[in-house]
Scaffold this motif. Structure first.
Motif, PDB file in Angstrom:
ATOM      1  N   UNK A 139       0.857  -1.177   0.000  1.00 35.46           N
ATOM      2  CA  UNK A 139       0.000   0.000   0.000  1.00 35.46           C
ATOM      3  C   UNK A 139       0.895   1.229   0.000  1.00 35.46           C
ATOM      4  N   UNK A 140       0.528   2.239  -0.755  1.00 34.04           N
ATOM      5  CA  UNK A 140       1.374   3.430  -0.822  1.00 34.04           C
ATOM      6  C   UNK A 140       0.571   4.599  -1.356  1.00 34.04           C
ATOM      7  N   UNK A 157       1.386  -2.405  -6.886  1.00 28.46           N
ATOM      8  CA  UNK A 157       1.180  -1.678  -5.630  1.00 28.46           C
ATOM      9  C   UNK A 157      -0.294  -1.317  -5.478  1.00 28.46           C
ATOM     10  N   UNK A 158      -0.714  -1.163  -4.233  1.00 30.04           N
ATOM     11  CA  UNK A 158      -2.086  -0.721  -3.954  1.00 30.04           C
ATOM     12  C   UNK A 158      -2.035   0.775  -3.645  1.00 30.04           C
ATOM     13  N   UNK A 159      -2.139   1.571  -4.683  1.00 30.97           N
ATOM     14  CA  UNK A 159      -1.988   3.022  -4.565  1.00 30.97           C
ATOM     15  C   UNK A 159      -3.265   3.613  -3.978  1.00 30.97           C
ATOM     16  N   UNK A 160      -3.107   4.374  -2.890  1.00 29.43           N
ATOM     17  CA  UNK A 160      -4.252   4.950  -2.183  1.00 29.43           C
ATOM     18  C   UNK A 160      -4.365   6.440  -2.487  1.00 29.43           C
ATOM     19  N   UNK A 164      -2.957  11.138   3.501  1.00 27.58           N
ATOM     20  CA  UNK A 164      -1.798  11.963   3.862  1.00 27.58           C
ATOM     21  C   UNK A 164      -0.536  11.124   3.907  1.00 27.58           C
ATOM     22  N   UNK A 165      -0.641   9.960   4.497  1.00 26.81           N
ATOM     23  CA  UNK A 165       0.475   9.023   4.465  1.00 26.81           C
ATOM     24  C   UNK A 165      -0.062   7.618   4.653  1.00 26.81           C
ATOM     25  N   UNK A 166       0.754   6.660   4.237  1.00 18.22           N
ATOM     26  CA  UNK A 166       0.385   5.249   4.335  1.00 18.22           C
ATOM     27  C   UNK A 166       1.565   4.492   4.927  1.00 18.22           C
ATOM     28  N   UNK A 212      -2.939   9.406   9.201  1.00 16.26           N
ATOM     29  CA  UNK A 212      -2.670   8.974   7.838  1.00 16.26           C
ATOM     30  C   UNK A 212      -3.870   8.400   7.149  1.00 16.26           C
ATOM     31  N   UNK A 213      -4.769   7.753   7.886  1.00 15.60           N
ATOM     32  CA  UNK A 213      -5.862   7.033   7.275  1.00 15.60           C
ATOM     33  C   UNK A 213      -6.997   7.887   6.779  1.00 15.60           C
ATOM     34  N   UNK A 214      -7.087   9.114   7.218  1.00 15.63           N
ATOM     35  CA  UNK A 214      -8.167   9.975   6.748  1.00 15.63           C
ATOM     36  C   UNK A 214      -7.738  11.431   6.876  1.00 15.63           C
ATOM     37  N   UNK A 215      -8.476  12.336   6.245  1.00 19.44           N
ATOM     38  CA  UNK A 215      -8.077  13.738   6.256  1.00 19.44           C
ATOM     39  C   UNK A 215      -8.511  14.492   7.495  1.00 19.44           C
ATOM     40  N   UNK A 216      -9.084  13.813   8.475  1.00 20.84           N
ATOM     41  CA  UNK A 216      -9.537  14.499   9.671  1.00 20.84           C
ATOM     42  C   UNK A 216      -8.395  14.684  10.657  1.00 20.84           C
ATOM     43  N   UNK A 217      -8.716  15.329  11.787  1.00 20.56           N
ATOM     44  CA  UNK A 217      -7.701  15.584  12.791  1.00 20.56           C
ATOM     45  C   UNK A 217      -7.270  14.301  13.468  1.00 20.56           C
TER      46      UNK A 217
END
Length: 333
Positions: A139-140, A157-160, A164-166, A212-217
């Motif tokens: 994942x990247x 690759x599993x492009x996400x 923000x980061x993986x 990294x997993x979502x754009x929230x705080x």
């Protein structure tokens, strides 16, 4: 009081031609502050590249860059910076062409990166790693403008997108620019603890650190967009070990105020009660345990300070729509 020698984490930063300066300065400033905030671990940087001098994105020349080493030490953290198409003051005219320098980096990466070395890419640094075959099967992510190019360069690759980061094993990739700071704060949290990561973010005035997993705080900084030292003392204590029995009275002693005043300050400055804050930190820790281990929910509940899995699930439901088990990725076959 420090017990035993300070642990050293060697950090090697690959500086490509036309390096995006914030991709280097942002993450490395996080590590510099982390060294100052605690005494157990030291991040020791070495800047490496195929050229001793490059022009950065802002037109500032970066010099005294060490050659690409023949071998990296075990447990090294290798950071590959992104680059821009055209620096502010124009490219450096002398020396080999940028394409040849980038090809040298790609060849060195494919030859040097081995198990035990964490590879962290910032922005378009992911494209260099992909060209070296180092992201296949992982994942990247990368900057949103380069996602399709990453898909082309790393077909398995599993492009996400919109990440923000993986983090996937020993591969850490980020969207770049300020997201490199978010990625490095996550590295600091993993290596020396969330309390240090919080302190670094607060010193750098990065109150809205993101996950990294979502754009929230990030939940670890939720409720910390304030400058009140009394509340910060209590929050630092909770962040260092959310599993403790943090009563209002106990935290009031740490914060050097009365329980009533601490409760009032929490509601006024964080928008939540002391108990709500403690539970949010416990749930944040639970999420990391669930995604990073195979512990059952009873063990997770015990480790984060809840008396039972039922109490843990009740607290979880106040913050999440889906059950805690849904955040755990399936085991790879």
């Amino acid at each position: 009081m420090v017990v035993g020698p300070r642990r050293i984490i060697p950090v090697f930063v690959v500086v490509p031609p036309r390096a995006l300066l914030l991709d280097i300065a942002g993450p490395m400033e996080v590590l510099r502050r982390a060294n100052l905030e605690q005494e157990s671990t030291e991040f020791v940087p070495t800047y490496i590249g195929p050229a001793a001098e490059v022009r950065s994105s802002t037109g500032l020349d970066l010099a005294k860059i060490s050659p690409l080493p023949v071998r990296l030490p075990d447990d090294a953290l290798l950071i590959v910076s992104g680059a821009v198409d055209e620096p502010l003051a124009g490219p450096v005219e002398s020396g080999p062409g940028d394409a040849a320098l980038e090809a040298e980096i790609v060849e060195w990466l494919s030859r040097t990166v081995r198990p035990g070395i964490r590879l962290a890419t910032i922005c378009s640094g992911a494209l260099l790693a992909a060209r070296a075959g180092l992201l296949e099967g992982y994942e990247c992510t990368t900057h949103h403008s380069m996602l399709q190019e990453l898909v082309r360069l790393a077909p398995t690759a599993r492009v996400r997108e919109n990440r923000l980061y993986v983090e996937d094993g020993e591969r850490l990739t980020s969207a770049g620019v300020t997201a490199g700071i978010d990625l490095m704060l996550a590295v600091v949290a993993k290596e020396v603890g969330h309390a240090v990561s919080l302190a670094v973010a607060r010193t750098l005035v990065i109150y809205l650190r993101r996950a990294g997993g979502d754009p929230q705080l990030s939940p670890w900084l939720e409720g910390r967009n304030h400058l009140h030292p009394t509340i910060h003392r209590a929050q630092d204590a909770v962040g260092a070990d959310p599993s403790q029995n943090w009563s209002v009275e106990t935290l009031a002693k740490i914060a050097a105020t009365s329980p009533r005043n601490l409760s009032r300050l929490f509601n006024e400055h964080t928008g939540m009660s002391v108990t709500d804050y403690v539970n949010r930190m416990r749930i944040a820790l639970a999420r990391e345990l669930i995604t990073g281990s195979r512990l059952d929910m009873e063990n997770v509940a015990e480790r984060i300070g809840f008396s039972s899995a039922r109490q843990f699930r009740r607290a979880w439901r106040r913050l999440h729509d889906t059950p805690p088990g849904h955040v755990r990725a399936p085991t790879r076959s």
